[in-house]
Design a protein around this motif. Structure first.
Motif, short mmCIF file in Angstrom:
data_model
loop_
_atom_site.label_atom_id
_atom_site.label_comp_id
_atom_site.label_asym_id
_atom_site.label_seq_id
_atom_site.Cartn_x
_atom_site.Cartn_y
_atom_site.Cartn_z
N VAL A 57 0.82 -1.23 0.00
CA VAL A 57 0.00 0.00 0.00
C VAL A 57 0.85 1.27 0.00
N LEU A 58 1.83 1.35 0.88
CA LEU A 58 2.54 2.62 1.08
C LEU A 58 3.32 3.11 -0.14
N PRO A 59 3.83 2.23 -1.03
CA PRO A 59 4.48 2.77 -2.24
C PRO A 59 3.56 3.67 -3.06
N TRP A 60 2.26 3.39 -3.04
CA TRP A 60 1.33 4.21 -3.82
C TRP A 60 1.15 5.58 -3.19
N LEU A 61 1.11 5.65 -1.86
CA LEU A 61 1.06 6.95 -1.20
C LEU A 61 2.35 7.72 -1.45
N ALA A 62 3.49 7.02 -1.36
CA ALA A 62 4.77 7.67 -1.63
C ALA A 62 4.83 8.17 -3.07
N ALA A 63 4.28 7.39 -4.00
CA ALA A 63 4.29 7.81 -5.40
C ALA A 63 3.46 9.07 -5.60
N PHE A 64 2.30 9.13 -4.96
CA PHE A 64 1.46 10.32 -5.08
C PHE A 64 2.17 11.55 -4.53
N LEU A 65 2.78 11.42 -3.35
CA LEU A 65 3.46 12.56 -2.75
C LEU A 65 4.69 12.96 -3.56
N ALA A 66 5.43 11.97 -4.07
CA ALA A 66 6.61 12.28 -4.89
C ALA A 66 6.20 12.99 -6.17
N TRP A 67 5.09 12.56 -6.78
CA TRP A 67 4.59 13.26 -7.97
C TRP A 67 4.17 14.68 -7.62
N ARG A 68 3.50 14.83 -6.51
CA ARG A 68 3.02 16.16 -6.12
C ARG A 68 4.18 17.09 -5.80
N ARG A 69 5.27 16.55 -5.24
CA ARG A 69 6.43 17.38 -4.89
C ARG A 69 7.40 17.53 -6.06
N ARG A 70 7.09 16.88 -7.19
CA ARG A 70 7.99 16.88 -8.35
C ARG A 70 9.38 16.40 -7.94
N ALA A 71 9.41 15.23 -7.31
CA ALA A 71 10.66 14.66 -6.79
C ALA A 71 11.66 14.42 -7.91
N GLY A 72 12.91 14.69 -7.61
CA GLY A 72 13.98 14.47 -8.57
C GLY A 72 14.38 13.00 -8.65
N ARG A 73 15.31 12.73 -9.54
CA ARG A 73 15.73 11.35 -9.76
C ARG A 73 16.39 10.75 -8.52
N VAL A 74 17.13 11.56 -7.80
CA VAL A 74 17.82 11.04 -6.60
C VAL A 74 16.79 10.57 -5.58
N VAL A 75 15.78 11.39 -5.33
CA VAL A 75 14.75 11.02 -4.35
C VAL A 75 13.99 9.79 -4.82
N VAL A 76 13.64 9.74 -6.10
CA VAL A 76 12.95 8.55 -6.63
C VAL A 76 13.82 7.31 -6.47
N GLY A 77 15.12 7.45 -6.73
CA GLY A 77 16.02 6.33 -6.55
C GLY A 77 16.10 5.86 -5.11
#
Length: 455
Positions: A142-162
């Motif tokens: 479940v939590l990867p989907w919440l993290a994905a939404f927040l990362a998209w909303r924050r426009r996370a960079g490649r380092v954070v996504v990695g």
């Protein structure tokens, strides 16, 4: 001069944190106010005032920020309505475009979380029978989907996504690489601590726009409390929906028990994790009025309970039972106390002088600290006499970590109440200590199972 400038910037940081809690003010409004304040400070410094004096005089000149916020609310009342309802029906992309995109992203992530909890059934897993699988993997589903939404909303960079991918991959190893029996102590420990560790991974996504900022870490603390409030409200609504589903379908002779147990509850609970996160982000001005009220309500209640326990313990002279259920209970109690402290700090006006509630918090922390010492003495005594187990070792480590936090928090609170230490010191201590909890959770999930022979 550098130290004076650093102190001035710290004061500006506290001021910005206070202003940003006024959700009726846009970021551009906040920037404009800060530019005005900085200009006033520079003028006053040029006139011969010290930096701290110039800052205080400039803030006084700006007037009450609460009054200023209310003025903005009156002049721009449409902003408040747009925060309380879904925007739509406008061609202005600055107003309607992003909320619609966020809504679509939330729906996709919520559906992804709901589907994820059903995917293991394709490989023969059963929610009721395979607790050893679903317990450690609940957060991973479940939590990867919440993290994905927040990362998209924050426009996370490649380092954070990695970093996020690495953390969730590490979680998958901790949940599935070890041969744990269903009645193993490590299953319960891994399930609890891995969920905590992955929630801090969600925190990485939340602070993706400014990972090193203590303010953003404290915002994540506030997000956690508000998310919990919304999730409970959604769960209560889901309970009412379930009652109506049973009642209506049974009137026509159809039993929805299988649908509710296998689809509605697991999928709804998973999707609600993302929905609650979206609600916190979209409606912060609403819940911000609820959660601090709950904190102020339960802080005196928990203080009374802890003091009553200490008095009863002193009168009866009985020892503390350190069996697994008791350890979990005490750890939960101390975690709730820490949560009350953290959330009250995140919701506190950093410029406000110490008040009665700060003294009440000091009493709460000191009481929790005393109980933590008693529990630690009981645990170490049992370990010395009977040897250690995964549960006792985990409880020992957690109580030592909580002891260090509570002890220094009590000292900082005492200094703040006596007006000898700034509120910012307490806030920095708590935000800097958050990685310690995450690190210990990873240690328990990754190291404890092989260390104790998968017991």
């Amino acid at each position: 001069m550098t130290g004076e400038q650093d102190d001035l910037e710290a004061q500006f940081a506290q001021w910005r944190q206070y202003v940003r809690r006024r959700r009726e003010l846009r970021q551009t409004d906040t920037d404009e106010l800060e530019d005005h304040l900085r200009g006033s400070v520079e003028e006053l410094r040029a006139a011969g005032l010290r930096a701290d004096e110039a800052f205080l005089v400039a803030v006084k000149r700006m007037g009450s920020l609460d009054e200023l916020a209310r003025e903005f609310a009156r002049e721009h009342s449409e902003r408040l309505w747009k925060q309380l309802v879904l925007t739509g029906g406008t061609d202005d992309p600055a107003v309607g475009g992003r909320p619609r995109r966020e809504l679509l992203a939330m729906v996709l992530c919520a559906v992804g979380a709901a589907v994820s909890v059903k995917v293991p059934e394709l490989f023969g897993a059963d929610f009721e029978r395979d607790g050893a699988f679903y317990g450690p993997n609940a957060g991973l589903l479940v939590l990867p989907w919440l993290a994905a939404f927040l990362a998209w909303r924050r426009r996370a960079g490649r380092v954070v996504v990695g970093v996020l991918l690495a953390l969730f991959a590490l979680g998958a190893v901790a949940a599935n690489a070890y041969p744990l029996a269903e009645d193993s102590q490590s299953v319960v420990l891994t399930s609890i601590h891995l969920l905590i560790a992955l929630w801090f991974a969600v925190g990485v996504a939340y602070v993706a726009d400014d990972p090193r900022s203590p303010r953003r870490r404290m915002d994540f603390v506030r997000f956690t409390g508000e998310w919990f409030v919304y999730y409970v409200l959604i769960a209560l609504g889901g309970g009412v929906l379930t009652v109506f589903v049973f009642g209506t379908f049974e009137t026509i002779g159809a039993s929805p028990e299988d649908f509710v147990g296998r689809w509605l509850l697991p999928c709804g609970a998973a999707g609600a994790v993302v929905v609650a996160g979206w609600l916190v982000e979209a409606k912060q001005s609403v819940v911000e009025n609820i959660a601090p009220v709950l904190t102020r309500l339960f802080t005196p209640l928990f203080t009374a309970v802890l003091l009553a326990f200490l008095v009863t313990y002193g009168v009866t002279g009985g020892g503390i039972d350190v069996e697994r259920e008791a350890l979990i209970l005490f750890d939960l109690l101390l975690a709730v106390v820490l949560g009350l402290l953290l959330y009250s700090i995140s919701a506190r006006d950093p410029l406000a002088p110490p008040g009665p509630f700060d003294k009440l918090q000091l009493a709460l922390v000191v009481s929790a600290l005393a109980i933590d010492v008693l529990v630690l003495l009981a645990i170490t005594g049992r370990i010395t006499e009977y040897g250690t187990t995964p549960n006792k070792a985990a409880a020992l480590g957690e109580n030592v970590i909580l002891l260090a936090n509570l002890a220094w928090s009590a000292w900082l609170l005492l200094g703040m109440v006596r007006r000898r230490a700034p509120f910012a010191a307490l806030e920095r201590w708590q935000t800097n200590y958050l990685p310690v909890y995450a690190g210990w959770a990873w240690v328990v999930a990754l190291v404890f199972p092989p260390l104790f022979g998968f017991l």
